[in-house]
Design an enzyme around this catalytic site. Structure first.
Site, PDB file in Angstrom:
ATOM      1  N   LYS A 146       3.810   5.005 -13.168  1.00  0.00           N
ATOM      2  CA  LYS A 146       3.555   3.678 -13.714  1.00  0.00           C
ATOM      3  C   LYS A 146       2.087   3.314 -13.602  1.00  0.00           C
ATOM      4  CE  LYS A 146       5.991   0.026 -13.149  1.00  0.00           C
ATOM      5  NZ  LYS A 146       6.727  -1.115 -12.561  1.00  0.00           N
ATOM      6  N   LYS A 150       6.500   1.870   0.198  1.00  0.00           N
ATOM      7  CA  LYS A 150       5.213   1.266   0.528  1.00  0.00           C
ATOM      8  C   LYS A 150       4.768   1.604   1.947  1.00  0.00           C
ATOM      9  CE  LYS A 150       5.224  -2.574  -2.742  1.00  0.00           C
ATOM     10  NZ  LYS A 150       5.035  -4.029  -2.936  1.00  0.00           N
ATOM     11  N   LYS A 184      -2.162  -1.168 -10.134  1.00  0.00           N
ATOM     12  CA  LYS A 184      -3.401  -1.749  -9.633  1.00  0.00           C
ATOM     13  C   LYS A 184      -4.022  -0.880  -8.546  1.00  0.00           C
ATOM     14  CE  LYS A 184      -1.334  -6.414  -9.797  1.00  0.00           C
ATOM     15  NZ  LYS A 184      -0.982  -7.558  -8.946  1.00  0.00           N
TER      16      LYS A 184
END
Length: 332
Positions: free
Chosen positions: A194, A111, A197
């Site tokens: 994957k 991240k 969002k």
């Protein structure tokens, strides 16, 4: 007593992957466990969030839980920031966990990327808050995806170290509940990634708020390859987009992939996409309609969260008192 804790961040639109990979499984666990479901808004602010959008997204996630079948009367449903125990226990765990443990967390590295020095301390330390989320209720089981197993292992390490440090059996070591691979939903634009969002293209995912027409359009535009569907699972191994769409079909029909391929194997994608659209709309339309009904009455959602907050505090406050006593904090 078996108690589950699980939560979802109120960031971006909840999508089909969140539903099939997590929320639907939680609905099924309600008859087997005491369940505590949380909208983890404190985790959301590890990266900057627009305050207005955060409130809106918190209500939307709550609505999706209820619309999918979670019963807020039978189980506890609340937003994380409303219960002080999460922050209180997180600080204690910041002092129990070791820096070396956090340095091994692969999700922070992913991240933060190349700009790690500019990442927030919250993003670095949020696995300790995750441990606090779970252990503030002495949860015994946590539904997790493969990408969260490392954080649950850290929660177990923290619980064990706290118990050892203070020579007390305060916390259980929570066990993972991991569900089948058929619920791992990938991007409609790239079958190797994957469903997310945060992906730039909205056509990479089916959102829980998408209308029937939008769902149909996204499935129609989903990436495929020129060949018809194979007639065996082995034929899907080198075809990630085909494998993903078959997996979604199987999950929505609640069958295994063997049965799915027996039903749709050999069909051209033009035909299969029509079948998949019909299944997806039939399954998701009632959830979508209930979500819209709830979102049209935000006071109803806020009332659910308030009741959940009261119940969550009733469970967590005695546990925090026990922790503070063991640590040696003086109670005025």
């Amino acid at each position: 007593m078996k108690r589950i804790f699980s939560g979802v961040q109120p960031t971006g639109n909840l999508h089909l992957g969140n539903y099939l990979g997590a929320i639907r499984n939680w609905v099924r666990l309600q008859n087997e466990y005491e369940c505590i479901f949380c909208v983890v808004d404190m985790h959301a602010i590890t990266v900057w969030q627009d305050p207005h959008e955060l409130k809106k997204a918190t209500r939307e996630v709550t609505a999706s839980f209820i619309a999918a079948g979670i019963d807020p009367e039978k189980h506890v449903l609340f937003n994380q920031s409303a219960v002080p125990a999460h922050a209180q226990l997180a600080w204690v765990f910041n002092c129990v966990a070791r820096i070396g443990w956090l340095n091994r967390m692969t999700q922070f590295k992913e991240k933060a990327g190349k700009h790690r020095e500019n990442a927030s301390v919250g993003l670095y330390a949020y696995p300790n808050l995750m441990a606090a989320d779970i252990l503030a209720y002495k949860a015994t089981h946590v539904p997790v995806g493969e990408d969260q197993k490392q954080h649950l292992e850290l929660s177990r390490d923290i619980a064990q170290k706290f118990n050892n440090d203070f020579e007390a059996d305060v916390f259980p070591l929570p066990e993972p509940l991991i569900f089948g691979s058929a619920t791992r939903v990938m991007s409609l634009r790239d079958g190797t990634k994957k469903m997310s969002k945060s992906a730039e293209s909205d056509f990479s995912r089916i959102n829980m708020t998408d209308s029937a027409d939008t769902i149909a359009q996204k499935i129609r535009k989903a990436k495929t390859d020129p060949e018809p569907l194979p007639e065996s699972l082995e034929g899907l191994e080198s075809r990630p987009e085909a494998a993903n769409l078959v997996g979604i079909y199987a999950a929505l029909r609640d069958i295994d992939r063997d049965q799915a391929i027996a039903e749709v194997g050999g069909k051209p994608f033009s035909e299969f996409k029509g079948i998949l659209t019909e299944v997806a709309v039939e399954h998701l339309a009632p959830i979508n309609a209930r979500m819209r009904e709830l979102l049209d009455d935000p006071a109803q959602i806020d009332a659910v969260l308030h009741r959940g907050m009261e119940r969550a505090r009733a469970i967590s406050e005695p546990i925090i008192d026990e922790v503070y006593e063991k640590v040696g904090f003086l109670k005025p």
